[in-house]
Each structure stands twice: as structure tokens, then as C-alpha cells.
Design an enzyme around this catalytic site. Structure first.
Site, PDB file in Angstrom:
ATOM      1  N   GLU A   1      -9.112  61.316  91.550  1.00  8.90           N
ATOM      2  CA  GLU A   1     -10.551  61.077  91.610  1.00  8.90           C
ATOM      3  C   GLU A   1     -10.873  59.613  91.344  1.00  8.90           C
ATOM      4  OE1 GLU A   1     -12.563  65.248  90.341  1.00  8.90           O
ATOM      5  OE2 GLU A   1     -11.722  64.122  88.689  1.00  8.90           O
TER       6      GLU A   1
ATOM      7  N   CYS B   1     -14.571  52.813  89.288  1.00  9.90           N
ATOM      8  CA  CYS B   1     -13.576  53.264  88.313  1.00  9.90           C
ATOM      9  C   CYS B   1     -12.450  53.935  89.088  1.00  9.90           C
ATOM     10  CB  CYS B   1     -14.225  54.242  87.334  1.00  9.90           C
ATOM     11  SG  CYS B   1     -13.064  54.970  86.162  1.00  9.90           S
TER      12      CYS B   1
ATOM     13  N   CYS C   1      -1.453  62.016  84.019  1.00  9.92           N
ATOM     14  CA  CYS C   1      -1.138  60.982  83.039  1.00  9.92           C
ATOM     15  C   CYS C   1      -0.075  61.522  82.097  1.00  9.92           C
ATOM     16  CB  CYS C   1      -2.378  60.596  82.239  1.00  9.92           C
ATOM     17  SG  CYS C   1      -2.136  59.176  81.133  1.00  9.92           S
TER      18      CYS C   1
ATOM     19  N   CYS D   1      -3.091  62.250  75.478  1.00 11.22           N
ATOM     20  CA  CYS D   1      -4.124  62.168  74.431  1.00 11.22           C
ATOM     21  C   CYS D   1      -4.893  63.496  74.421  1.00 11.22           C
ATOM     22  CB  CYS D   1      -5.067  61.001  74.697  1.00 11.22           C
ATOM     23  SG  CYS D   1      -4.201  59.414  74.817  1.00 11.22           S
TER      24      CYS D   1
ATOM     25  N   CYS E   1      -8.444  64.063  76.111  1.00  3.54           N
ATOM     26  CA  CYS E   1      -8.648  63.619  77.494  1.00  3.54           C
ATOM     27  C   CYS E   1      -8.161  64.677  78.477  1.00  3.54           C
ATOM     28  CB  CYS E   1      -7.894  62.308  77.713  1.00  3.54           C
ATOM     29  SG  CYS E   1      -7.948  61.725  79.417  1.00  3.54           S
TER      30      CYS E   1
ATOM     31  N   CYS F   1     -15.774  59.327  81.208  1.00  7.40           N
ATOM     32  CA  CYS F   1     -14.477  59.012  80.588  1.00  7.40           C
ATOM     33  C   CYS F   1     -13.775  60.272  80.101  1.00  7.40           C
ATOM     34  CB  CYS F   1     -14.657  58.112  79.380  1.00  7.40           C
ATOM     35  SG  CYS F   1     -15.338  56.532  79.771  1.00  7.40           S
TER      36      CYS F   1
HETATM   37  N1  SAH Z   1      -5.018  55.484  80.221  1.00  2.02           N
HETATM   38  C1  SAH Z   1      -5.995  54.427  80.027  1.00  2.02           C
HETATM   39  C2  SAH Z   1      -7.214  54.558  80.932  1.00  2.02           C
HETATM   40  C3  SAH Z   1      -7.901  55.867  80.873  1.00  2.02           C
HETATM   41  S1  SAH Z   1      -9.462  56.320  80.459  1.00  2.02           S
HETATM   42  C4  SAH Z   1      -6.433  54.413  78.594  1.00  2.02           C
HETATM   43  O1  SAH Z   1      -6.197  55.381  77.902  1.00  2.02           O
HETATM   44  O2  SAH Z   1      -6.981  53.403  78.156  1.00  2.02           O
HETATM   45  C5  SAH Z   1     -10.572  55.239  79.861  1.00  2.02           C
HETATM   46  C6  SAH Z   1     -11.045  55.564  78.436  1.00  2.02           C
HETATM   47  O3  SAH Z   1     -11.628  56.869  78.301  1.00  2.02           O
HETATM   48  C7  SAH Z   1      -9.921  55.486  77.422  1.00  2.02           C
HETATM   49  O4  SAH Z   1     -10.335  54.687  76.335  1.00  2.02           O
HETATM   50  C8  SAH Z   1      -9.786  56.924  76.992  1.00  2.02           C
HETATM   51  O5  SAH Z   1      -9.203  57.049  75.731  1.00  2.02           O
HETATM   52  C9  SAH Z   1     -11.221  57.380  77.045  1.00  2.02           C
HETATM   53  N2  SAH Z   1     -11.386  58.841  76.995  1.00  2.02           N
HETATM   54  C10 SAH Z   1     -10.485  59.790  77.310  1.00  2.02           C
HETATM   55  N3  SAH Z   1     -11.000  61.024  77.122  1.00  2.02           N
HETATM   56  C11 SAH Z   1     -12.262  60.850  76.670  1.00  2.02           C
HETATM   57  C12 SAH Z   1     -13.307  61.748  76.321  1.00  2.02           C
HETATM   58  N4  SAH Z   1     -13.148  63.072  76.384  1.00  2.02           N
HETATM   59  N5  SAH Z   1     -14.481  61.206  75.918  1.00  2.02           N
HETATM   60  C13 SAH Z   1     -14.652  59.871  75.862  1.00  2.02           C
HETATM   61  N6  SAH Z   1     -13.704  58.977  76.190  1.00  2.02           N
HETATM   62  C14 SAH Z   1     -12.510  59.463  76.580  1.00  2.02           C
END
Ligand code: SAH
Length: 368
Positions: free
Chosen positions: A108, A121, A128, A132, A135, A359
């Protein structure tokens, strides 16, 4: 599905997507055209059509003989992805696209238009490996790395939509790129660097977007952060910190067990020193998990006297997660405490939340 805390650095080997103009540097494009028995200047024409005019239909390449157009299109501009679905919200200003790649893989991308800018974006991997727990992308594991052209094509698609006036607000351009879609960009280093070059090289070699307007977001892969600092780029680095202490960060960002807070912040300061760019620290505020006053204080202490800014992200809901965003009161207090340490803070808007496009919500699993 990966087990909690399990990390996947190397992407599974899969069939490679077909070669595309956007995979190649300007010199490689000339070689590729020459290898087809054509004059190298055709590479420049092709680049201008693709990167400058965004003209994907060979019928529009009127500076070339018709037979040559077809041949170059087949050889250097194969279709890499098809849009499965577009969903919009915010009166059309936010638009999420689900793409199907050549091998059926789904990813996406999200286009967000603001009065003064338009941000694309992009995803750098399908899935991934960084796992985390808050996420959605992390929960499904890593399917594969995207190629440079598969990343660039997401940007070009957004640029075309804006150019053609398909986004409310009249014709426009993509001004900002964030590597904040699916995947960990620094775990797909080579393809991401190639995409950054294509995105930022001036026309007609690339899309001519300013390096300063490109943000690479990472969980904190220290060796790759150090390498990136030496590339001579002026892109913005965003570090997904989410906790100022190792005990909590080990669970929220499992890669912290490899490179703990101190090391990852040192790598961020190294990037800052080499590039002169202010580093962005991302911190998703999760109710009763990482939103305590003492953590705001510790974060403030670790960041003050550095060229950093904190981007607080109210947690977006993801399927199966028991966590929610902090209360407004806690969020305000967190901001106040950081500011008391002299650390600049902004709260990220929740664009795309109602279409699972914010995000951490990209999952690309529900193609139907
Ligand atoms: N893998 C990279 C880019 C991914 S996402 C990274 O982790 O930085 C971009 C941001 O969204 C990251 O800071 C990630 O931690 C955050 N993110 C992931 N899940 C989220 C959620 N449920 N709510 C808010 N931010 C989130």
C-alpha cells in the site's frame, strides 16, 4: 506469523521483478539502450517521458519512431504493479492505494494533500521483519523486499494523480516523500538508496524532488544508519524511538535488543553531525505504556542539546491490539515536559485513520 520479539533481517528470496528504467542510473540506462542496438540518447528521451512528463503511454512519445516506442516500452517500462483499490477520505485529500505487484504481492501507499504540500508515503518492503507489536505491518512478517522501481512507481503514480487533477484542489505536484509505509527501509538499503536517487535526481534523470523533503524512517538499524550518514545526502532521518529506556523499548521495538537506546541515539547524532539535518524522533503515545511523566523527562534529558525534534504520534488502532492512544491530558503533559527541556515537539495528525491508512495501519491483507 512471527513469534513475539522475533526479528527477520534477510528477506526471503523470491523471483525478481522485471527490470525497469527506474531501477537504473542514468549511465546504466544508456548502456541498456545501447545493448538493444539503439542510440544512447534514446535513454535521455525515455527518462524525460517517464520522470519529467510522467507519460507512461508510448503513444505519447512522439519524438521516437512508433516501432521503437513499443520496443523500449516492453524492454524498459514493463508494468510493475496494478492498482487493486483506491480508498479516499478527508474529502479526497487522503488517498490510500492497494497495489498488486508482478508476483501477486500486495503493498500500500498513501497520498496526503495539504494546502501547502503533497506528501507521498511509500512502502519499501512487502510486510516487515521488525515485529513491533503495535504496528499492523509488523504482525504479518516479511514477504519480500521491493525493487527500486517498485518504490519509485508508487511515487510516480501519486505524481500522475496530482498532475492529472485527480486529487481535489486542482493539478499539483508531489513535494514530500516519507518512507513510512510498509517495511523497514534500512533493511532494504540498496533498493531504497536507488529510489532516493531516482526521486531526488534533477530532471530528466529523476523526479527532481528536494532531498530535504525526503524522510527515511527507521527502527534504528545502527550499521545502516551509519552508512546512510556517509552517502552525502541531505535527507531527513526519522528514528522510531517510542521509549527512552531499554527495558520498555526492548518490547516495543524488538530490534532494541541488538542496538539499545544509547547506541541508536549516538547513530542519530552521527547522522546529524554528518548531514547538518535535524533528526526527527518518532514517539507513538500509547496509553499507560510509554506516556508517563518520568519517561517524558528521561526523553527530554536524552535529547536536549541535540538538533532533534520529537514527533508524537497518537497511537492508531490496529487489529488485535489491546493498546490505545493516550488521553489528551497525558499527551498535553508529555508535550509540556519535553518543551520544558527545550526540545521542540509536534503532534502528528492522524490522516487516513478511518481508511486504515495512518501510521502502523498498513496491512494490505484484505484484497477481497
Ligand atoms: N519501519 C520504519 C517505517 C515505518 S512506519 C519505522 O519503523 O520507522 C512509520 C512510523 O509509524 C514509525 O515510527 C512506526 O513506529 C509508527 N507506527 C507503527 N504503528 C503505529 C501505530 N499503530 N500508531 C502510530 N504509529 C505507529
Amino acid at each position: 506469523m512471527p513469534k513475539p520479539g522475533e526479528l527477520t533481517f534477510a528477506a526471503p528470496r523470491r523471483a525478481k521483478p522485471p527490470r525497469h528504467l527506474a531501477d537504473l542510473s542514468p549511465a546504466e540506462r544508456r548502456e541498456a539502450v545501447a545493448a538493444l542496438g539503439e542510440k544512447p540518447f534514446r535513454a535521455g528521451q525515455l527518462s524525460r517521458h517517464y520522470f519529467t512528463r510522467l507519460a507512461d503511454d508510448p503513444a505519447q512519445w512522439t519524438d521516437m519512431p512508433a516501432a521503437l516506442r513499443e520496443r523500449l516500452a516492453t524492454e524498459l517500462m514493463p508494468a510493475l504493479m496494478t492498482s487493486v483499490r483506491d480508498i479516499a477520505c478527508d474529502d479526497g485529500a487522503t488517498r490510500k492505494t492497494l497495489w498488486k505487484l508482478f508476483d501477486g504481492t500486495l503493498v500500500e501507499s498513501v497520498l496526503m494533500r495539504y494546502p501547502d504540500r503533497a506528501t507521498m508515503c511509500v512502502s519499501s518492503q512487502a510486510g516487515c521483519g521488525m515485529n513491533c507489536p503495535f504496528c499492523a505491518t509488523g504482525q504479518a512478517g516479511l514477504t519480500r523486499n521491493l525493487s527500486t522501481a517498485e518504490i519509485v512507481e508508487q511515487v510516480v503514480a501519486g505524481a500522475r494523480a496530482l498532475q492529472r487533477g485527480e486529487v481535489p484542489g486542482g493539478p499539483g505536484r508531489v513535494s514530500n516523500i516519507v518512507f513510512m509505509g510498509m517495511g523497514e527501509p534500512l533493511a532494504n538499503y540498496k533498493a531504497v538508496l536507488g529510489a532516493v536517487r531516482r526521486i531526488t535526481d534533477p530532471s530528466p534523470d529523476g523526479l527532481g524532488i528536494s532531498q530535504r523533503s525526503v524522510t527515511i524512517s527507521t527502527v534504528g538499524l545502527v550499521p545502516a544508519m551509519e552508512k546512510l550518514a556517509e552517502e552525502g545526502l541531505s535527507c531527513t532521518l526519522a528514528l522510531s524511538l517510542h521509549a527512552p529506556d531499554d527495558e520498555l523499548r526492548d518490547t516495543l521495538v524488538p530490534v532494541n535488543t541488538r542496538w539499545p537506546v544509547r547506541e541508536v541515539l549516538d547513530a542519530a547524532w552521527h547522522y546529524e553531525a554528518r548531514t547538518g539535518r535535524r533528526v526527527s524522533i518518532e514517539y507513538a503515545l500509547i496509553k499507560d505504556i510509554n506516556d508517563h511523566a518520568w519517561r517524558a523527562d528521561l526523553l527530554g534529558k536524552r535529547l536536549r542539546n541535540h538538533n532533534a525534534h520529537v514527533n508524537l504520534i497518537p497511537l492508531n488502532p490496529t487489529p488485535g491490539s489491546k493498546w490505545t492512544a493516550s488521553t489528551q491530558q497525558r499527551q498535553d503533559e508529555f508535550v509540556r515536559l519535553l518543551e520544558a527541556h527545550g526540545v521542540p515537539v509536534t503532534v502528528r495528525d492522524t490522516r487516513g485513520r478511518d481508511i486504515d491508512g495512518a501510521c502502523g495501519q498498513l496491512a494490505a491483507a484484505d484484497a477481497g
